[in-house]
Motif scaffolding. Structure first.
Motif, PDB file in Angstrom:
ATOM      1  N   ARG A 159      -8.285 -13.386  19.605  1.00  0.00           N
ATOM      2  CA  ARG A 159      -8.942 -14.084  18.645  1.00  0.00           C
ATOM      3  C   ARG A 159     -10.483 -14.220  19.338  1.00  0.00           C
ATOM      4  N   LEU A 160     -10.672 -14.538  20.268  1.00  0.00           N
ATOM      5  CA  LEU A 160     -12.079 -14.811  20.944  1.00  0.00           C
ATOM      6  C   LEU A 160     -12.749 -13.235  20.892  1.00  0.00           C
ATOM      7  N   GLN A 161     -11.888 -12.381  21.042  1.00  0.00           N
ATOM      8  CA  GLN A 161     -12.458 -11.053  21.274  1.00  0.00           C
ATOM      9  C   GLN A 161     -13.021 -10.618  19.817  1.00  0.00           C
ATOM     10  N   VAL A 162     -12.453 -10.878  18.757  1.00  0.00           N
ATOM     11  CA  VAL A 162     -12.864 -10.496  17.370  1.00  0.00           C
ATOM     12  C   VAL A 162     -14.333 -11.365  17.162  1.00  0.00           C
ATOM     13  N   GLU A 163     -14.272 -12.530  17.881  1.00  0.00           N
ATOM     14  CA  GLU A 163     -15.476 -13.345  17.249  1.00  0.00           C
ATOM     15  C   GLU A 163     -16.578 -12.963  18.083  1.00  0.00           C
ATOM     16  N   ASP A 164     -16.315 -12.327  19.668  1.00  0.00           N
ATOM     17  CA  ASP A 164     -17.437 -12.133  20.542  1.00  0.00           C
ATOM     18  C   ASP A 164     -17.148 -10.834  21.136  1.00  0.00           C
ATOM     19  N   ALA A 211     -20.329  -1.205  27.058  1.00  0.00           N
ATOM     20  CA  ALA A 211     -19.438  -1.114  28.106  1.00  0.00           C
ATOM     21  C   ALA A 211     -19.760  -1.503  29.364  1.00  0.00           C
ATOM     22  N   GLU A 212     -21.062  -2.006  29.298  1.00  0.00           N
ATOM     23  CA  GLU A 212     -21.923  -2.210  30.561  1.00  0.00           C
ATOM     24  C   GLU A 212     -21.281  -3.615  31.492  1.00  0.00           C
ATOM     25  N   PRO A 213     -20.880  -3.545  32.416  1.00  0.00           N
ATOM     26  CA  PRO A 213     -20.261  -4.781  33.015  1.00  0.00           C
ATOM     27  C   PRO A 213     -21.283  -5.924  33.061  1.00  0.00           C
ATOM     28  N   ASP A 214     -20.639  -7.008  32.905  1.00  0.00           N
ATOM     29  CA  ASP A 214     -21.502  -8.219  32.852  1.00  0.00           C
ATOM     30  C   ASP A 214     -21.002  -9.314  33.677  1.00  0.00           C
ATOM     31  N   PRO A 215     -21.373  -9.013  35.087  1.00  0.00           N
ATOM     32  CA  PRO A 215     -20.849 -10.093  36.341  1.00  0.00           C
ATOM     33  C   PRO A 215     -21.516 -11.548  35.966  1.00  0.00           C
ATOM     34  N   ARG A 216     -22.579 -11.568  35.386  1.00  0.00           N
ATOM     35  CA  ARG A 216     -23.311 -12.886  35.452  1.00  0.00           C
ATOM     36  C   ARG A 216     -22.612 -13.573  34.235  1.00  0.00           C
ATOM     37  N   LEU A 217     -22.257 -13.112  33.065  1.00  0.00           N
ATOM     38  CA  LEU A 217     -21.260 -13.856  32.218  1.00  0.00           C
ATOM     39  C   LEU A 217     -19.761 -14.419  32.789  1.00  0.00           C
ATOM     40  N   ALA A 218     -19.379 -13.427  33.561  1.00  0.00           N
ATOM     41  CA  ALA A 218     -18.011 -13.821  34.236  1.00  0.00           C
ATOM     42  C   ALA A 218     -18.258 -15.101  35.260  1.00  0.00           C
ATOM     43  N   ARG A 219     -19.251 -14.918  36.024  1.00  0.00           N
ATOM     44  CA  ARG A 219     -19.660 -16.182  36.803  1.00  0.00           C
ATOM     45  C   ARG A 219     -19.968 -17.581  35.983  1.00  0.00           C
ATOM     46  N   ASP A 220     -20.768 -17.409  35.032  1.00  0.00           N
ATOM     47  CA  ASP A 220     -21.244 -18.464  34.230  1.00  0.00           C
ATOM     48  C   ASP A 220     -20.160 -18.885  33.477  1.00  0.00           C
ATOM     49  N   VAL A 221     -19.153 -18.358  32.889  1.00  0.00           N
ATOM     50  CA  VAL A 221     -17.857 -18.706  31.889  1.00  0.00           C
ATOM     51  C   VAL A 221     -17.068 -19.571  33.269  1.00  0.00           C
ATOM     52  N   ALA A 257      -6.665 -25.417  28.259  1.00  0.00           N
ATOM     53  CA  ALA A 257      -7.515 -24.557  29.079  1.00  0.00           C
ATOM     54  C   ALA A 257      -8.271 -23.529  28.336  1.00  0.00           C
ATOM     55  N   PHE A 258      -7.530 -22.926  27.201  1.00  0.00           N
ATOM     56  CA  PHE A 258      -8.252 -21.903  26.640  1.00  0.00           C
ATOM     57  C   PHE A 258      -9.078 -22.419  25.459  1.00  0.00           C
ATOM     58  N   ASP A 259      -9.120 -23.708  25.232  1.00  0.00           N
ATOM     59  CA  ASP A 259     -10.190 -24.102  24.318  1.00  0.00           C
ATOM     60  C   ASP A 259     -11.164 -24.379  25.232  1.00  0.00           C
ATOM     61  N   VAL A 260     -11.301 -24.809  26.556  1.00  0.00           N
ATOM     62  CA  VAL A 260     -12.512 -24.876  27.160  1.00  0.00           C
ATOM     63  C   VAL A 260     -13.098 -23.608  27.235  1.00  0.00           C
ATOM     64  N   LEU A 261     -12.133 -22.549  27.564  1.00  0.00           N
ATOM     65  CA  LEU A 261     -12.916 -21.119  27.650  1.00  0.00           C
ATOM     66  C   LEU A 261     -13.457 -20.806  26.358  1.00  0.00           C
ATOM     67  N   ALA A 262     -13.053 -21.004  25.305  1.00  0.00           N
ATOM     68  CA  ALA A 262     -13.465 -20.813  23.972  1.00  0.00           C
ATOM     69  C   ALA A 262     -14.772 -21.570  24.019  1.00  0.00           C
ATOM     70  N   ALA A 263     -15.051 -22.667  24.296  1.00  0.00           N
ATOM     71  CA  ALA A 263     -16.217 -23.468  24.218  1.00  0.00           C
ATOM     72  C   ALA A 263     -17.307 -22.814  25.062  1.00  0.00           C
ATOM     73  N   ALA A 264     -16.693 -22.424  26.372  1.00  0.00           N
ATOM     74  CA  ALA A 264     -17.882 -21.547  27.244  1.00  0.00           C
ATOM     75  C   ALA A 264     -18.424 -20.655  26.508  1.00  0.00           C
ATOM     76  N   PHE A 265     -17.759 -19.547  25.955  1.00  0.00           N
ATOM     77  CA  PHE A 265     -18.191 -18.531  25.288  1.00  0.00           C
ATOM     78  C   PHE A 265     -18.953 -18.765  24.033  1.00  0.00           C
ATOM     79  N   GLY A 266     -18.822 -20.082  23.372  1.00  0.00           N
ATOM     80  CA  GLY A 266     -19.481 -20.388  22.379  1.00  0.00           C
ATOM     81  C   GLY A 266     -21.044 -20.737  22.861  1.00  0.00           C
ATOM     82  N   GLU A 267     -20.938 -21.690  24.084  1.00  0.00           N
ATOM     83  CA  GLU A 267     -22.303 -22.123  24.510  1.00  0.00           C
ATOM     84  C   GLU A 267     -23.238 -21.355  25.517  1.00  0.00           C
ATOM     85  N   ILE A 268     -22.643 -20.191  26.300  1.00  0.00           N
ATOM     86  CA  ILE A 268     -23.251 -19.352  27.160  1.00  0.00           C
ATOM     87  C   ILE A 268     -23.770 -18.138  26.449  1.00  0.00           C
ATOM     88  N   ARG A 269     -24.967 -17.815  26.424  1.00  0.00           N
ATOM     89  CA  ARG A 269     -25.625 -16.666  26.133  1.00  0.00           C
ATOM     90  C   ARG A 269     -26.424 -15.876  27.004  1.00  0.00           C
TER      91      ARG A 269
END
Length: 440
Positions: free
Chosen positions: A353-358, A381-391, A428-440
């Motif tokens: 569901r998150l993947q559909v939105e982001d 398909a370019e890897p984004d290690p910064r996003l992984a660290r931030d989330v 836990a996954f509510d928290v992760l969903a919020a992270a993707f919503g806030e981190i750009r």
């Protein structure tokens, strides 16, 4: 459970007591030993870790897939308590004891295949991998070992050579053990549609050209690659590779250190495609948090080393053996293989569901309670290690333990204990969903 299974923060993270302990850690422990979290654990049970400041954290890491049955699992605690009162050590090579034999019998029973098997016990995954190579070399009389792109097999000298990723595992620590060769594996997200059999043919072609089966003792592979990014090979890859090994007198070694013991929704990851390895290496989830590892395999291969050629002072420590028997009993009695599949269904649904939105969630993958999302720059398909660290950092600050991995450092991996509740997973996954919503 005696410990409340609910996320609760009573201080900012890290709290004052954790900060004090971190100062002591920096003064006493070398910086080469890093930590994912800046908090110090005081208690843990089920899916919760409580830090020294009283914060309740949701555990999506299980100590890197170790506490599969949950931290402080009741059967494990009871078995270890009884054993520690009896004796803590005699060394199995000096005065043996039945716990070691019972663990060997149990592993011979539960690992793939119904052929005659033998098991030897060690302390860590890396130690067991090294011994699997020793056994394969003794059996075949050959030296070369093949491993795969994105592999992780440990931090000792030989297993560093077998591990693919340079930083932080290999850089500056060479020279490494010789006669280790690397072949391409199967990475469906990045293989441009290459199916499993074609990927196996590509690997075998390189092995035959660059090494030759006549020189090859063992092919060592993680059925699902762990540190490399939770990469599940395309269907057909593992069976084709195992068949080639059998036809050419090469020992097929499954490194199930991270995938074993119900983690992937099967007792072992090889079970999904009915692959029967010649040798299987296990550790991590084997003993509910105590240090233990094993090599289990075909009797004729395992009997190849000479007397005294295998073993170690602490291998199969009686406390760890008691814990392993209790952990395996817990998996079987509590239906944890089925529970892993329930966790998969719940988590994969949330991630898709998150993947559909982001569209920064490039790939959602994994099996059982060994799941991951590979993060990429939006629309590529370019890897984004910064996003992984931030989330991950966002989750950590809000009391959710999340790990990263991947050759490119761009994968979030999820390894919850199989005893975790649905409520904790949802939170836990509510928290992760919020992270993707806030981190750009």
């Amino acid at each position: 459970m005696s410990l409340e299974q609910k996320r609760r923060l009573v201080t900012e993270l890290p709290g004052p007591r954790s900060q004090e302990l971190m100062e002591r850690k920096l003064a006493a422990v070398p910086g080469g030993v890093g930590t994912t979290m800046l908090v110090f654990a005081a208690r843990a049970a089920g899916g919760i870790v409580v830090d020294v400041d009283g914060n309740h954290l949701i555990d999506l890491g299980s100590g890197i897939a170790v506490t599969t049955v949950g931290a402080s699992a009741p059967r494990v605690v009871a078995a270890v308590t009884e054993q520690v009162a009896a004796f803590t050590h005699t060394c199995f090579m000096v005065t043996p004891y039945d716990g070691y034999v019972s663990v060997a019998e149990t592993l011979n029973r539960v690992t793939p295949g119904d052929h005659d098997k033998r098991t030897v016990l060690f302390n860590s995954g890396a130690e067991a991998v090294e011994n699997a190579v020793k056994i394969a070399r003794a059996h075949t009389g050959k030296d070369a070992v093949v491993v795969f792109d994105h592999a992780y097999h440990g931090r000792t000298n030989l297993t560093m050579a077998m591990t693919a990723k340079n930083m932080p595992y290999k850089h500056g620590f060479g020279p490494f053990a010789p006669e280790v060769y690397r072949a391409p594996g199967s990475y469906p997200y990045r293989d441009n549609g290459l199916d499993g059999r074609a990927a196996a043919a590509r690997a075998i072609d390189q092995i035959e050209k660059q090494i030759g089966a006549d020189n090859l003792a063992a092919c060592v592979i993680e059925p699902i690659q762990g540190e490399g990014g939770f990469i599940e090979p395309a269907e057909g890859f593992l069976p084709a590779l195992a068949a080639w090994c059998r036809a050419n007198g090469v020992v097929f070694v499954a490194d199930e250190v991270q995938t074993g013991f119900a983690r992937t929704g099967d007792m072992f990851a090889c079970d999904r495609e009915k692959v029967i390895p010649d040798l299987i290496v296990t550790a991590k989830g084997i003993a509910g948090g105590l240090p233990l590892s094993a090599v289990t395999g075909r009797a004729e291969i395992m009997e190849a080393p000479h007397a005294g050629g295998l073993g170690g002072t602490y291998g199969g420590n009686p406390l760890a053996c008691a814990a392993a028997l209790a952990a395996i009993e817990t998996i079987e009695a509590d239906g944890l293989v089925a529970r892993a599949r329930e966790i998969e269904a719940a988590v994969i649904s949330r991630l898709r569901r998150l993947q559909v939105e982001d569209n920064r969630l490039g790939d959602v993958r994994g099996r059982g309670a060994m799941l991951a999302v590979e993060l990429v720059r939006a629309g590529t398909a370019e890897p984004d290690p910064r996003l992984a660290r931030d989330v991950a950092r966002y989750a950590h600050q809000r009391g959710v333990i999340v790990l990263t991995c991947g050759t490119y450092g761009n994968v979030l991996r999820f390894l919850p204990p199989l005893s975790i509740s649905d409520d904790l997973l949802d939170d836990a996954f509510d928290v992760l969903a919020a992270a993707f919503g806030e981190i750009r």
